[in-house]
Structures are given as C-alpha cells and as structure tokens.
Design a protein around this motif. Sequence first.
Motif, PDB file in Angstrom:
ATOM      1  N   ASP A  95       0.837  -1.212   0.000  1.00 23.36           N
ATOM      2  CA  ASP A  95       0.000   0.000   0.000  1.00 23.36           C
ATOM      3  C   ASP A  95       0.863   1.250   0.000  1.00 23.36           C
ATOM      4  OD1 ASP A  95      -2.151  -1.707   0.124  1.00 23.36           O
ATOM      5  OD2 ASP A  95      -2.414  -1.496   2.275  1.00 23.36           O
ATOM      6  N   GLN A  96       1.977   1.211  -0.748  1.00 25.16           N
ATOM      7  CA  GLN A  96       2.935   2.315  -0.760  1.00 25.16           C
ATOM      8  C   GLN A  96       2.256   3.620  -1.178  1.00 25.16           C
ATOM      9  OE1 GLN A  96       6.342   2.052  -0.022  1.00 25.16           O
ATOM     10  NE2 GLN A  96       6.384   4.264  -0.139  1.00 25.16           N
ATOM     11  N   ASN A  97       2.471   4.670  -0.404  1.00 26.17           N
ATOM     12  CA  ASN A  97       1.918   5.980  -0.723  1.00 26.17           C
ATOM     13  C   ASN A  97       2.812   6.647  -1.773  1.00 26.17           C
ATOM     14  OD1 ASN A  97       0.161   8.072  -0.588  1.00 26.17           O
ATOM     15  ND2 ASN A  97       0.852   8.858   1.385  1.00 26.17           N
ATOM     16  N   VAL A  98       2.241   7.095  -2.887  1.00 32.87           N
ATOM     17  CA  VAL A  98       3.020   7.719  -3.963  1.00 32.87           C
ATOM     18  C   VAL A  98       2.335   9.010  -4.401  1.00 32.87           C
ATOM     19  CG1 VAL A  98       3.954   5.524  -4.794  1.00 32.87           C
ATOM     20  CG2 VAL A  98       1.784   6.360  -5.718  1.00 32.87           C
ATOM     21  N   VAL A 119      11.536  -5.647   7.365  1.00 33.44           N
ATOM     22  CA  VAL A 119      11.521  -4.589   6.347  1.00 33.44           C
ATOM     23  C   VAL A 119      10.094  -4.376   5.844  1.00 33.44           C
ATOM     24  CG1 VAL A 119      12.317  -3.957   4.032  1.00 33.44           C
ATOM     25  CG2 VAL A 119      13.912  -4.979   5.657  1.00 33.44           C
ATOM     26  N   GLY A 120       9.372  -5.471   5.605  1.00 37.06           N
ATOM     27  CA  GLY A 120       7.988  -5.351   5.151  1.00 37.06           C
ATOM     28  C   GLY A 120       7.114  -4.676   6.181  1.00 37.06           C
ATOM     29  N   CYS A 121       7.307  -5.011   7.455  1.00 31.08           N
ATOM     30  CA  CYS A 121       6.560  -4.368   8.535  1.00 31.08           C
ATOM     31  C   CYS A 121       6.811  -2.864   8.537  1.00 31.08           C
ATOM     32  CB  CYS A 121       6.960  -4.984   9.876  1.00 31.08           C
ATOM     33  SG  CYS A 121       6.163  -4.233  11.311  1.00 31.08           S
ATOM     34  N   GLN A 122       8.073  -2.481   8.415  1.00 28.83           N
ATOM     35  CA  GLN A 122       8.422  -1.062   8.431  1.00 28.83           C
ATOM     36  C   GLN A 122       7.805  -0.331   7.238  1.00 28.83           C
ATOM     37  OE1 GLN A 122      12.662  -0.400   8.628  1.00 28.83           O
ATOM     38  NE2 GLN A 122      12.358   1.412   9.884  1.00 28.83           N
ATOM     39  N   ARG A 123       7.819  -0.964   6.081  1.00 27.86           N
ATOM     40  CA  ARG A 123       7.249  -0.328   4.882  1.00 27.86           C
ATOM     41  C   ARG A 123       5.752  -0.107   5.035  1.00 27.86           C
ATOM     42  NH1 ARG A 123      10.388  -3.695   0.100  1.00 27.86           N
ATOM     43  NH2 ARG A 123      12.146  -2.264  -0.126  1.00 27.86           N
ATOM     44  N   LEU A 124       5.083  -1.045   5.682  1.00 35.29           N
ATOM     45  CA  LEU A 124       3.649  -0.892   5.896  1.00 35.29           C
ATOM     46  C   LEU A 124       3.342   0.216   6.896  1.00 35.29           C
ATOM     47  CD1 LEU A 124       2.735  -4.680   5.990  1.00 35.29           C
ATOM     48  CD2 LEU A 124       1.844  -3.030   4.338  1.00 35.29           C
ATOM     49  N   LEU A 125       4.266   0.492   7.806  1.00 25.62           N
ATOM     50  CA  LEU A 125       4.046   1.526   8.822  1.00 25.62           C
ATOM     51  C   LEU A 125       4.329   2.935   8.301  1.00 25.62           C
ATOM     52  CD1 LEU A 125       5.666  -0.172  11.954  1.00 25.62           C
ATOM     53  CD2 LEU A 125       3.233   0.104  11.472  1.00 25.62           C
ATOM     54  N   ILE A 126       5.246   3.064   7.349  1.00 30.65           N
ATOM     55  CA  ILE A 126       5.684   4.395   6.909  1.00 30.65           C
ATOM     56  C   ILE A 126       4.531   5.302   6.491  1.00 30.65           C
ATOM     57  CG2 ILE A 126       6.948   5.604   5.076  1.00 30.65           C
ATOM     58  CD1 ILE A 126       9.104   3.418   5.327  1.00 30.65           C
ATOM     59  N   PRO A 127       3.570   4.839   5.656  1.00 29.55           N
ATOM     60  CA  PRO A 127       2.510   5.758   5.225  1.00 29.55           C
ATOM     61  C   PRO A 127       1.528   6.145   6.328  1.00 29.55           C
ATOM     62  CG  PRO A 127       2.314   3.631   4.101  1.00 29.55           C
ATOM     63  CD  PRO A 127       3.459   3.526   5.026  1.00 29.55           C
ATOM     64  N   LEU A 128       1.606   5.507   7.504  1.00 32.27           N
ATOM     65  CA  LEU A 128       0.617   5.733   8.553  1.00 32.27           C
ATOM     66  C   LEU A 128       0.998   6.864   9.516  1.00 32.27           C
ATOM     67  CD1 LEU A 128      -0.208   2.046   9.582  1.00 32.27           C
ATOM     68  CD2 LEU A 128      -1.116   3.393   7.685  1.00 32.27           C
TER      69      LEU A 128
END
Length: 285
Positions: free
Chosen positions: A39-42, A86-95
């Motif tokens: 769900d990467q924010n772009v 790494v996947g966990c961190q990527r999911l948290l970044i947009p939040l």
Amino acid sequence: MLIKGEAIRTARLRKRLSQRELAHGICAQATVCLIEKYDQNVAWDIINGLCQRLEIPAESVMSQPDDVLRRQLDRALAAFMAEDIVGCQRLLIPLADLIEADQLRAHYYTLQGLVALAGGPRLDEARFRFSQALNEGAAGPHDLFRLLAQLGFGYTYFRQQALAQAGYYILAARDGISQWPSGQSWELEMQLFVLLAHAELLCAQGHWRQARLIAADGLERLNASNSMFIMFIMERLIFVRARAALGAGDTEQGRCELESALFIAKVRRHPHMEARINALLQTLD
C-alpha cells in the motif's frame, strides 16, 4: 491518504496487464509492486495515471477510515510475526501522519518499537515507542498490542541486563496473556513469546530447572499446533533449554539441545544465532 494496493492489483488482473505494462510511461515497475504489496503511498500523478490506464476512478483506491488503518496495522503485525521486519516497516511508513484514534496510535507505537527492537537493535528508541504505546489510555487489558508493548519493554531491559526491571514487564505480560479470552487472534503466538521471554529471564537468573520447564512447555504448545510458524521461537526455546541444561550440569543433554538449535539456525540462515550456538558448543570440547 492511504492507497489500497489490493484494489490496484485486482483492477490490473481484471485488465490482464502485467505490472510492467501497467507502469509503462507512468512509473517504475517496482513502484507498482510496492503499491500492490505494501500500500505504498506515492504522488497523486502516479496514482491518477495508473487509475486512468485501469479505467477506474482514483477515489476507489484511496481511503483513510480507521478500519483501513486497522487492517494496515494488522498486516504490519503479520509481517513482523513472519520475521519480515523490512515489510513491517514499509507498511508503517505511510501511517505516520494519518492515525488519530488513541488505540490505533498505541498499536502503531508498539509496532515501531518492535521494529526498533528487532532491527538493530535500537534499545532507547524501542523503549520510547513502547512507553508511548503504554501511555495511550484507550488500550484495554486484553489488547494484543498492549501485551506486545509490555513484553517489548521487558526485552529492552533484558538486553541491558537490568533483570529486575525486565522481570516486572515480562511477568506483567505473562499475567496478561493468562487472563486473555480464548480464541483471540495471535493467542498461541503471544503465549510462545511470553514463555520464551520468561524462560530467558529465568535462565539469566540461574533458575535452571524452572527455565527448562517453561521452555519445554513452549515447545509442547508449538508442537501441538502442528505448525512450523515462527521457527525463531522454536530455535530460541531449544537454545534456552540447552543453556539451562548446561547450567544444571547436564552437559550431554545441553550438547544435544545445542545441536538441535544449530540445525534450525542453519535452516533459517541465521548466522548470528549460528555463531552464538557454535561458541557455546566450543566450550564443551
């Protein structure tokens, strides 16, 4: 703004487009992969371009409600449980700038603490995040993330050999999981995390027999599940049981347990644990 990656993926498959074909002229294929998986924010122009190619309204792939945020946090937790830090961190970044509800903030802080604890570790940052989580007033006594924050807090002290403080939080987490209603999500995983933490604490305190019993309890629960999930818990439970056997003077049993733990560490390709186990084995030669 949150991007619903699954909506992009569903529309792409419906149009029978590859990620490369969807991305062509708009963004990199890797960007589409990150959107669909995390769900990467772009940027808006990328989302708008992708949606035009997919012939769907851009609004259909964007959402901010609490239930979407909750699902994102649950996905981040699932990634952490699968050792995908790494996947966990990527999911948290947009939040970071989206969460307003107290309970969801507590969940977010807990996951940030777990990432800091597992990814370095960065103990001061982890303790700060767990403190933020525990200070959010909306978390209930049976809240999974609250238990994880208590346990994580205990581990930060354990890693610094502050065993009294570690024991306070680890035993609080064990008391909490003992009062948990049955059938909760991640119930077995939490029981195993707590048993591992308690066994490691007892081993560090020299309570060899109790440490062996608790580690054995954890392994029995794991075996009874007919699952091989969270192999690192199995590896560490066996490692703790080995250390407890050696501490109690049972060298042969300790060596056997260490060799079992070493086998799992090799399967997991975990060089740090391999080195720890081999170092202990060398002291027995």
